[in-house]
Design a protein around this motif. Structure first.
Motif, PDB file in Angstrom:
ATOM      1  N   SER A 147     -22.309  40.737 142.526  1.00  0.00           N
ATOM      2  CA  SER A 147     -21.211  41.503 141.923  1.00  0.00           C
ATOM      3  C   SER A 147     -20.226  41.972 142.990  1.00  0.00           C
ATOM      4  O   SER A 147     -19.006  41.924 142.795  1.00  0.00           O
ATOM      5  N   ARG A 148     -20.762  42.414 144.120  1.00  0.00           N
ATOM      6  CA  ARG A 148     -19.899  42.883 145.209  1.00  0.00           C
ATOM      7  C   ARG A 148     -19.017  41.753 145.731  1.00  0.00           C
ATOM      8  O   ARG A 148     -17.826  41.938 145.984  1.00  0.00           O
ATOM      9  N   ILE A 190     -18.629  32.946 133.791  1.00  0.00           N
ATOM     10  CA  ILE A 190     -18.209  34.325 133.517  1.00  0.00           C
ATOM     11  C   ILE A 190     -16.914  34.561 134.282  1.00  0.00           C
ATOM     12  O   ILE A 190     -16.896  34.504 135.516  1.00  0.00           O
ATOM     13  N   ASP A 191     -15.842  34.813 133.557  1.00  0.00           N
ATOM     14  CA  ASP A 191     -14.539  35.053 134.184  1.00  0.00           C
ATOM     15  C   ASP A 191     -14.487  36.509 134.646  1.00  0.00           C
ATOM     16  O   ASP A 191     -14.139  37.414 133.876  1.00  0.00           O
ATOM     17  N   GLU A 201     -10.322  50.887 132.855  1.00  0.00           N
ATOM     18  CA  GLU A 201     -10.818  52.260 132.917  1.00  0.00           C
ATOM     19  C   GLU A 201     -12.155  52.381 133.639  1.00  0.00           C
ATOM     20  O   GLU A 201     -12.589  53.499 133.979  1.00  0.00           O
ATOM     21  N   LYS A 202     -12.816  51.261 133.899  1.00  0.00           N
ATOM     22  CA  LYS A 202     -14.148  51.308 134.481  1.00  0.00           C
ATOM     23  C   LYS A 202     -14.084  51.460 135.997  1.00  0.00           C
ATOM     24  O   LYS A 202     -13.239  50.859 136.662  1.00  0.00           O
ATOM     25  N   SER A 203     -15.020  52.265 136.522  1.00  0.00           N
ATOM     26  CA  SER A 203     -15.104  52.477 137.968  1.00  0.00           C
ATOM     27  C   SER A 203     -15.778  51.271 138.618  1.00  0.00           C
ATOM     28  O   SER A 203     -16.368  50.427 137.945  1.00  0.00           O
ATOM     29  N   GLU A 204     -15.724  51.217 139.954  1.00  0.00           N
ATOM     30  CA  GLU A 204     -16.345  50.094 140.663  1.00  0.00           C
ATOM     31  C   GLU A 204     -17.852  50.032 140.440  1.00  0.00           C
ATOM     32  O   GLU A 204     -18.381  48.938 140.188  1.00  0.00           O
ATOM     33  N   ASP A 210     -22.047  46.014 135.292  1.00  0.00           N
ATOM     34  CA  ASP A 210     -21.702  45.127 134.172  1.00  0.00           C
ATOM     35  C   ASP A 210     -21.741  43.656 134.574  1.00  0.00           C
ATOM     36  O   ASP A 210     -22.277  42.816 133.845  1.00  0.00           O
ATOM     37  N   ILE A 211     -21.168  43.341 135.726  1.00  0.00           N
ATOM     38  CA  ILE A 211     -21.134  41.943 136.175  1.00  0.00           C
ATOM     39  C   ILE A 211     -22.541  41.444 136.469  1.00  0.00           C
ATOM     40  O   ILE A 211     -22.897  40.310 136.132  1.00  0.00           O
ATOM     41  N   ARG A 212     -23.350  42.299 137.068  1.00  0.00           N
ATOM     42  CA  ARG A 212     -24.748  41.922 137.314  1.00  0.00           C
ATOM     43  C   ARG A 212     -25.462  41.641 135.998  1.00  0.00           C
ATOM     44  O   ARG A 212     -26.187  40.637 135.869  1.00  0.00           O
TER      45      ARG A 212
END
Length: 436
Positions: A147-148, A190-191, A201-204, A210-212
């Motif tokens: 994700s990072r 996954i785009d 609105e989502k924080s890092e 989420d991506i994980r």
């Protein structure tokens, strides 16, 4: 003169990759790639395969297409200067894990920057997000490293192109036997860039999670997934018994049959846990007896036990003289591979040892044989002999596997109690499915 980057085109690497890809395909009786059309042809592509068979997982991904790919591997194997140069040539970068200590994890910042540079140059980047291998039809919790890298790459690209994570499932017929089968299922990408844009609105930290989770979900869709709990073993045994009617070489159909059985087992566990417990007890008892009798599931799932036992016996006997010559000619290669495979404590590395040893030793030995044959025989007879010798180690492994299955078939045929136990088990499972 500028230093060569890890993602730069290298003719030596390209030639070596072609040979390696041939050995990857030769390592399996059948290997099938599905979903290549899902690989994005533009943008930054991060490949995310599951990790269950040590080196064979990245090798299968490498052989997926003609493009070079950059991989990450655990940092401790890069400490030797010679290995560092070799692994860098092979387009591998080190990455530290949390278990390596906080200070070493800080060094991962350099890996992140290099990863982004690779992606920015449109070279596919492969990371095995589970962090360690485990020969199970399940998934370990994914780390946030993937994700990072995806977030950092999206920020660096500044909207010029999208970042994609492509989940990949490696589904092996057997984790520990050489020349088994492999289905590589490439999932829909996954785009990541589109997801970030759709959720401003989502924080890092939220995006990382989420991506994980999206990656894990995508990977589960591409494998036979069984929850890792106390009922893993009987669930997989029953799934293999249920999918045994599908021919071994029809990889996708067998995979779907196993998935269907696992869904049915999951539904039974949820609706009737007591009945599921009784069924699992029967499966565990059958599995213990089968293993004690040294009978493989290939024999158990045979429709005609006597016919199959007879066929395998004839095949083994008739092919023995030819295979004996091939096994003798390739003995220094496969013999060393087997010695290393048997000495290793981690069984998941067995096929990796075999693959590497055959690639190194059999390639050299084949060159020696070619020189000898060309010196001793007329060129056309020499070329014919070389062509026959090329698959010698694979034929040898295949014959040993056929011999193993032959012996197992006769054991199964002569064990009436075990066959009755299997019939009773499958009848009980059939009734439970009908009632559900």
């Amino acid at each position: 003169m500028s230093r060569r980057k890890i993602y730069d085109k290298d003719n030596t690497y390209s030639t070596l990759k072609y040979i390696v890809d041939l050995y990857v395909h030769a390592s399996f009786r059948k290997i099938r790639y599905e979903g290549r059309e899902n690989l994005p042809r533009d943008g930054a592509v991060i490949l995310a395969p599951n990790h269950c068979d040590a080196l064979m997982d990245p090798m299968a991904v490498l052989a997926m297409d003609k493009r070079a790919k950059v991989f990450v591997a655990r940092a401790d194997i890069f400490q030797n200067p010679v290995l560092l140069k070799l692994l860098t040539f092979l387009k591998m970068m080190p990455i530290h894990r949390i278990r390596d200590g906080f200070r070493k994890v800080l060094a991962t910042e350099d890996t992140l920057e290099k990863s982004v540079e690779v992606l920015n140059n449109k070279v596919p980047f492969c990371i095995l997000p589970e962090g360690m291998h485990r020969p199970m039809h399940s998934l370990l919790p994914l780390g946030k490293g993937i994700s990072r890298i995806a977030l950092r790459a999206d920020k660096a690209l500044e909207g010029k192109s999208h970042v994609y994570i492509v989940p990949i499932g490696c589904e092996y017929g057997d984790y520990f036997r050489y020349r088994s089968t492999l289905l590589v299922s490439i999932g829909r990408p996954i785009d990541v860039s589109a997801y970030i844009e759709a959720n401003p609105e989502k924080s890092e930290p939220e995006l990382l999670t989420d991506i994980r989770d999206l990656t894990a979900e995508g990977m589960r869709r591409e494998i036979v997934y069984i929850p890792d709990d106390e009922d893993y073993a009987p669930t997989w045994e029953l799934a293999k018994l249920s999918s045994g009617h599908v021919p071994e070489r029809r990889l996708r159909e067998r995979m779907e049959a196993s998935r269907k059985a696992i869904r049915q087992i999951g539904a039974l566990r949820e609706k009737a846990p007591e009945k599921a417990r009784e069924l699992f007890d029967k499966v565990n008892a059958f599995m213990a007896d089968r293993r004690a009798a040294r009978v493989s599931l290939h024999s158990v799932n045979t429709c005609s036990p006597f016919g199959m036992a007879l066929w395998r016996t004839l095949t083994v006997l008739l092919s023995a003289p030819v295979v004996a010559v091939m096994a003798t000619a390739s003995l220094p290669a496969w013999g060393v591979g087997e010695w290393l495979a048997r000495r290793g404590q981690d069984r998941a590395f067995r096929n990796s040892f075999r693959f590497v040893t055959l690639f190194l030793l059999w390639t050299l030995l084949l060159i020696v044989w070619a020189v000898v044959l060309l010196c001793k025989l007329k060129w056309y007879w020499a070329l014919a002999a070389i062509a026959v010798l090329i698959p010698a180690p694979q034929w040898s492994y295949q014959w040993v596997e056929q011999l193993r299955r032959c012996v197992s078939s006769w054991r199964w045929l002569g064990n009436g109690r075990l066959r009755r136990k299997k019939e009773e088990l499958m009848e009980a499972w059939k009734k439970l499915k009908t009632n559900e």
